[in-house]
Scaffold this active site. Structure first.
Site, PDB file in Angstrom:
ATOM      1  N   HIS A  12       8.226  -1.216   2.342  1.00 52.40           N
ATOM      2  CA  HIS A  12       9.112  -2.195   1.716  1.00 52.40           C
ATOM      3  C   HIS A  12       8.655  -2.478   0.277  1.00 52.40           C
ATOM      4  CE1 HIS A  12      11.730  -5.709   1.448  1.00 52.40           C
ATOM      5  NE2 HIS A  12      10.693  -6.354   0.922  1.00 52.40           N
ATOM      6  N   ASP A  69      -3.036  -7.064  -5.882  1.00 55.61           N
ATOM      7  CA  ASP A  69      -3.576  -8.056  -4.961  1.00 55.61           C
ATOM      8  C   ASP A  69      -2.923  -9.394  -5.306  1.00 55.61           C
ATOM      9  OD1 ASP A  69      -5.168  -8.506  -2.714  1.00 55.61           O
ATOM     10  OD2 ASP A  69      -6.760  -9.402  -3.896  1.00 55.61           O
ATOM     11  N   THR A  70      -2.562 -10.136  -4.277  1.00 51.51           N
ATOM     12  CA  THR A  70      -1.827 -11.390  -4.475  1.00 51.51           C
ATOM     13  C   THR A  70      -2.494 -12.525  -3.722  1.00 51.51           C
ATOM     14  OG1 THR A  70       0.305 -10.276  -4.752  1.00 51.51           O
ATOM     15  CG2 THR A  70       0.385 -12.551  -4.009  1.00 51.51           C
TER      16      THR A  70
END
Ligand code: IMP
Length: 192
Positions: A12, A69-70
């Protein structure tokens, strides 16, 4: 057309980023580039983790690549869950448990300011470039909506009175941390 490896197994996410990058770039997953093991992310910051993952890929494939990266940073919680966002409540990626814990930790808290922050590390021709996207907002007192994923039902972006989970994917993308970081990456790549 240039091929770039994206350090994700999430189809996704790959499709979302491919749509922003357009036809000039062909994104492949780490697995398609021959990296089938979990890529380590053991650093204490988003920048560190994104960089660790892109270097891991580059060292093993020699290909242009990027990693992201979140984290969700809540002011009243000293920036938590931050780099630990995926594993806030449990060791797995249990979104429902993470949201329950966040609501519990925010019970009775007046200052609900928070932001999502995404960092992307791109390695192009052996050189690293970092891109950041943030969206400011606040933590709601109850979950609302069923779109998106993760903390979306609890995050209300600035200027809106609905949560990310109540917005369409396109509307979320237009203002989201990841959307902003990916558009910076796309602009940079298109200039090259
Ligand atoms: P990742 O670095 O993209 O895997 O994100 C780490 C964690 O942050 C995820 O497991 C989610 O809990 C949370 N997260 C990242 N992006 C979003 C988002 O767009 N909405 C809600 N939660 C997110």
């Amino acid at each position: 057309m240039r091929t770039i490896v994206f350090a994700t197994g999430n189809a996704h996410k790959l499709a979302e980023v491919q749509a922003v990058l357009g036809d000039g770039f062909r994104l492949v997953t780490a697995a398609e580039a021959g990296i089938t093991e979990d890529i380590p992310e053991t650093c204490a910051t988003l920048e560190g983790n994104a960089s660790q993952k892109s270097h891991y890929l580059y060292d093993r494939t020699g290909m242009d690549c990027f990693a992201d990266d979140t984290g969700l940073e809540v002011d009243a919680l000293g920036g938590a869950p931050g780099v630990h966002s995926a594993r806030y409540a449990t060791d797995g990626h249990d979104f429902a448990a993470n949201n329950r814990l966040l609501l519990r930790n925010m019970e009775g808290v007046g200052n609900r300011r928070a932001r999502f922050r995404t960092v992307i590390s791109l390695i192009l021709g052996g050189e690293e470039h970092l891109f950041e996207g943030t969206v400011e907002g606040h933590i709601a007192t109850f979950e609302a909506g069923c779109g998106g994923f993760g903390y979306d039902p609890l995050f209300i972006p600035e200027g809106y009175d609905v949560s990310f989970a109540e917005m369409s994917a396109d509307a979320k993308n237009a203002v989201s941390h990841r959307g902003r970081a990916v558009r910076k990456l796309a602009e940079f790549l298109k200039e090259r």
